[in-house]
Enzyme design. Sequence first.
Site, PDB file in Angstrom:
ATOM      1  N   CYS A  39      13.181  11.789   7.168  1.00  0.00           N
ATOM      2  CA  CYS A  39      13.230  11.444   8.588  1.00  0.00           C
ATOM      3  C   CYS A  39      14.408  11.884   9.301  1.00  0.00           C
ATOM      4  CB  CYS A  39      12.791   9.818   8.581  1.00  0.00           C
ATOM      5  SG  CYS A  39      13.677   8.751   7.504  1.00  0.00           S
TER       6      CYS A  39
ATOM      7  N   LYS B  81       1.054  -1.025  -0.077  1.00  0.00           N
ATOM      8  CA  LYS B  81      -0.027   0.111  -0.007  1.00  0.00           C
ATOM      9  C   LYS B  81       0.992   1.247   0.072  1.00  0.00           C
ATOM     10  CE  LYS B  81      -2.042   3.203   1.627  1.00  0.00           C
ATOM     11  NZ  LYS B  81      -1.887   4.717   1.310  1.00  0.00           N
TER      12      LYS B  81
ATOM     13  N   GLY C  89       6.369   5.823   8.291  1.00  0.00           N
ATOM     14  CA  GLY C  89       5.444   7.034   8.302  1.00  0.00           C
ATOM     15  C   GLY C  89       5.524   7.721   9.654  1.00  0.00           C
ATOM     16  N   SER C  90       4.208   8.347  10.261  1.00  0.00           N
ATOM     17  CA  SER C  90       4.254   9.052  11.217  1.00  0.00           C
ATOM     18  C   SER C  90       3.918   8.315  12.302  1.00  0.00           C
ATOM     19  CB  SER C  90       2.963  10.127  10.865  1.00  0.00           C
ATOM     20  OG  SER C  90       1.842   9.284  10.820  1.00  0.00           O
TER      21      SER C  90
ATOM     22  N   GLU D 211       7.877  16.332  15.271  1.00  0.00           N
ATOM     23  CA  GLU D 211       8.499  16.294  13.937  1.00  0.00           C
ATOM     24  C   GLU D 211       7.585  17.231  13.112  1.00  0.00           C
ATOM     25  OE1 GLU D 211       8.158  12.898  11.563  1.00  0.00           O
ATOM     26  OE2 GLU D 211      10.126  12.905  11.174  1.00  0.00           O
TER      27      GLU D 211
ATOM     28  N   GLU E   4       9.466   2.292  11.053  1.00  0.00           N
ATOM     29  CA  GLU E   4      10.339   3.428  11.094  1.00  0.00           C
ATOM     30  C   GLU E   4       9.395   4.868  11.149  1.00  0.00           C
ATOM     31  OE1 GLU E   4      13.075   3.347  11.660  1.00  0.00           O
ATOM     32  OE2 GLU E   4      13.412   1.128  11.332  1.00  0.00           O
TER      33      GLU E   4
ATOM     34  N   GLN F 213       0.708  19.747   3.803  1.00  0.00           N
ATOM     35  CA  GLN F 213       2.123  19.863   4.218  1.00  0.00           C
ATOM     36  C   GLN F 213       2.368  21.212   4.317  1.00  0.00           C
ATOM     37  OE1 GLN F 213       3.841  16.825   5.579  1.00  0.00           O
ATOM     38  NE2 GLN F 213       4.958  18.241   6.647  1.00  0.00           N
TER      39      GLN F 213
ATOM     40  N   VAL G  44       0.080   7.114  13.171  1.00  0.00           N
ATOM     41  CA  VAL G  44      -0.321   5.961  12.363  1.00  0.00           C
ATOM     42  C   VAL G  44       0.269   4.732  12.736  1.00  0.00           C
ATOM     43  CG1 VAL G  44      -0.524   4.941  10.185  1.00  0.00           C
ATOM     44  CG2 VAL G  44      -1.150   7.332  10.489  1.00  0.00           C
ATOM     45  N   GLY G  45       1.708   4.809  13.091  1.00  0.00           N
ATOM     46  CA  GLY G  45       2.447   3.602  13.606  1.00  0.00           C
ATOM     47  C   GLY G  45       1.873   3.090  14.955  1.00  0.00           C
TER      48      GLY G  45
HETATM   49  P1  NDP Z   1       1.404   8.833   7.397  1.00  0.00           P
HETATM   50  O1  NDP Z   1       1.975   8.082   8.599  1.00  0.00           O
HETATM   51  O2  NDP Z   1      -0.217   9.366   7.464  1.00  0.00           O
HETATM   52  O3  NDP Z   1       1.373   7.929   6.112  1.00  0.00           O
HETATM   53  C1  NDP Z   1       2.435   7.035   5.909  1.00  0.00           C
HETATM   54  C2  NDP Z   1       1.582   5.811   5.007  1.00  0.00           C
HETATM   55  O4  NDP Z   1       0.533   5.038   5.964  1.00  0.00           O
HETATM   56  C3  NDP Z   1       0.728   6.207   3.807  1.00  0.00           C
HETATM   57  O5  NDP Z   1       0.925   4.974   2.854  1.00  0.00           O
HETATM   58  C4  NDP Z   1      -0.444   6.427   4.216  1.00  0.00           C
HETATM   59  O6  NDP Z   1      -1.570   6.274   3.346  1.00  0.00           O
HETATM   60  C5  NDP Z   1      -0.539   5.260   5.233  1.00  0.00           C
HETATM   61  N1  NDP Z   1      -1.640   5.211   6.336  1.00  0.00           N
HETATM   62  C6  NDP Z   1      -2.313   6.548   6.705  1.00  0.00           C
HETATM   63  N2  NDP Z   1      -3.251   6.060   7.582  1.00  0.00           N
HETATM   64  C7  NDP Z   1      -3.356   4.628   7.997  1.00  0.00           C
HETATM   65  C8  NDP Z   1      -3.922   3.852   8.551  1.00  0.00           C
HETATM   66  N3  NDP Z   1      -4.624   4.362   9.353  1.00  0.00           N
HETATM   67  N4  NDP Z   1      -3.565   2.538   8.499  1.00  0.00           N
HETATM   68  C9  NDP Z   1      -2.549   2.121   7.612  1.00  0.00           C
HETATM   69  N5  NDP Z   1      -2.015   2.814   6.682  1.00  0.00           N
HETATM   70  C10 NDP Z   1      -2.232   4.167   6.846  1.00  0.00           C
HETATM   71  O7  NDP Z   1       2.164  10.096   7.097  1.00  0.00           O
HETATM   72  P2  NDP Z   1       1.750  11.169   5.884  1.00  0.00           P
HETATM   73  O8  NDP Z   1       2.271  11.008   4.735  1.00  0.00           O
HETATM   74  O9  NDP Z   1       0.516  11.855   6.241  1.00  0.00           O
HETATM   75  O10 NDP Z   1       2.541  12.339   6.502  1.00  0.00           O
HETATM   76  C11 NDP Z   1       2.316  13.084   7.859  1.00  0.00           C
HETATM   77  C12 NDP Z   1       3.607  13.207   8.677  1.00  0.00           C
HETATM   78  O11 NDP Z   1       4.148  11.877   8.968  1.00  0.00           O
HETATM   79  C13 NDP Z   1       4.713  13.988   8.114  1.00  0.00           C
HETATM   80  O12 NDP Z   1       4.491  15.413   8.277  1.00  0.00           O
HETATM   81  C14 NDP Z   1       5.806  13.497   8.851  1.00  0.00           C
HETATM   82  O13 NDP Z   1       5.966  14.116  10.073  1.00  0.00           O
HETATM   83  C15 NDP Z   1       5.625  12.110   9.085  1.00  0.00           C
HETATM   84  N6  NDP Z   1       6.301  11.370   8.129  1.00  0.00           N
HETATM   85  C16 NDP Z   1       7.443  10.799   8.530  1.00  0.00           C
HETATM   86  C17 NDP Z   1       8.089   9.901   7.562  1.00  0.00           C
HETATM   87  C18 NDP Z   1       9.281   9.293   7.951  1.00  0.00           C
HETATM   88  O14 NDP Z   1      10.168   8.836   7.410  1.00  0.00           O
HETATM   89  N7  NDP Z   1       9.746   9.081   9.297  1.00  0.00           N
HETATM   90  C19 NDP Z   1       7.509   9.654   6.227  1.00  0.00           C
HETATM   91  C20 NDP Z   1       6.468  10.066   6.086  1.00  0.00           C
HETATM   92  C21 NDP Z   1       5.634  11.052   6.883  1.00  0.00           C
HETATM   93  P3  NDP Z   1      -2.120   7.731   2.526  1.00  0.00           P
HETATM   94  O15 NDP Z   1      -0.936   8.327   1.756  1.00  0.00           O
HETATM   95  O16 NDP Z   1      -3.089   7.388   1.662  1.00  0.00           O
HETATM   96  O17 NDP Z   1      -2.255   8.509   3.572  1.00  0.00           O
END
Ligand code: NDP
Length: 483
Positions: free
Chosen positions: A282, A173, A226-227, A381, A248, A329, A230-231
């Site tokens: 990150c 996904k 990701g964030s 962050e 991560e 963003q 969500v994690g």
């Molecule tokens: P998210 O954590 O929302 O998204 C990361 C991934 O998770 C995307 O594929 C997203 O899908 C998916 N996702 C979102 N909600 C769910 C859920 N409930 N269950 C399963 N999967 C889900 O990060 P964002 O992309 O929205 O970014 C928001 C913030 O996260 C940024 O401002 C940053 O602070 C942080 N971030 C950190 C990263 C890192 O590498 N440490 C990378 C990206 C973000 P979809 O795209 O459809 O929402």
Amino acid sequence: MSQTKGIYIAGRWEDGATMIENRNPSDLSDVIGTYGQASAAQLDESLAAARKAQPIWWAAGIQKRHDVLMAIGTELMARAEEIGTIVSREEGKPLAEGKGEVYRAGQFFTYFAAEVLRNQGDLAESVRPGIEIDVRREPVGVVAIVSPWNFPVATPAWKIAPALAFGNAVVWKPANLTPASAVALTEIIAKQDIPAGLFNLVSGPGRDVGQRLVESRDVDAISFTGSVPVGRGIAAAAVQNMTKVQMEMGSKNPMIIMDDADLDLAVAHASGAAFGGTGQKCTAASRLIVHEAIHDAFVEKLVQSAQALNVGHALEAGTQIGPVVSEGQLKQNLDYVDVGKGEGAELLCGGDRLNRPTEGYYMAPTVFAGTRNDMRMNREEMFAPITCVMKAGSYDEALAIANDSEFGLTAGIMTKSLARASHFRANMRAGCVMVNLPTAGTDYHVPFGGRGASSFGPREQGTYAAEFYTTVKTAYVGAGAPE
Ligand code: NDP
């Protein structure tokens, strides 16, 4: 280019239940394409197909797996410029970075192609006579991969490559902000001679498709980047099902600049790590902890460096900093600027949206000074081209500030003192520590990950990836006496 793909299940491309439009953040009039969004039924079908394909792939053996991974990696490297252009067009990073990312993604595949051939396992004597023991690694099964938009090809690559290398099937996904990159990577994997259903792309909203995927009992392991919020939700879902999980997440990477540092090098590394990739890494340096003896000189040069950066269209020659990825963003970034001002931080440069010949989400590289570590800007962050300077009176104080965070991904020190560098390396609580280097920039053949709220579960990359993508089986064999 106008794409309508987005869903690849059981060896075929399918139309989505709904569609999303994808626009270039450097030029909002540039529509990259429309992309399918998977239905719940399509997601379930992908999981069933993955379950069927996985044992076939495992049984195909190591030469087959090596060859497939090598072919994917080689093609990614050969097409780095072409696919890097897609990455830059939809994510907004300058073309050199987009191209570099795709080349790096190829290296993950060729690295794990070689890793397939490594002899995995141990032999042991039993404490009981006449019994032999061996310990082997087996695939974990069906792996769900949920990835972000900031490295839309490299991050999935460093998850998909080891998943396939160790004999697993994948349901991926990707982030909904970067569907074109996901399709480009999937097209390369789809053209390989692999069982139908071994690799599946299920695009769709995270809160819907992503949530259903991570809650599924048909998944054996989840790898997420990701964030933090969500994690946390994914970890809770994984525990409910006893699913293996690796994550991560956020960071607040500190970089200490000591009074004995090479000042110009420190400024170059701090500026590069804070603003590279528009601060959307990150590993970005977001907390600069500077010794008071060189504080003013460092800050003056850092501001000059930030103001000299060329912010523009990601595909234009000479651009050093592209736009922010999305309207949401950008709004969040500008809100953080207000938060900083409200908390009494001193805005030295940037902090505003920029106009360019094309309408996009451009933001000026931003430096705040006079910040304290208890301010929100230094705790949360931001994922923005914003960096915050703090003053420290000694090495000990600087280290204490650096360690005062819920996160612990990367951390750096700029110093010519071996004693300080060695002490920092041993006492900084972070997954990756950098001496006289930027906090961003890691290799592909060694583990990557953090501590605290930055990471959860086994490390990614290098030989350490085996821990997550395999499960260990201990066999006891009593051969008996020959007749
Ligand atoms: P998210 O954590 O929302 O998204 C990361 C991934 O998770 C995307 O594929 C997203 O899908 C998916 N996702 C979102 N909600 C769910 C859920 N409930 N269950 C399963 N999967 C889900 O990060 P964002 O992309 O929205 O970014 C928001 C913030 O996260 C940024 O401002 C940053 O602070 C942080 N971030 C950190 C990263 C890192 O590498 N440490 C990378 C990206 C973000 P979809 O795209 O459809 O929402």
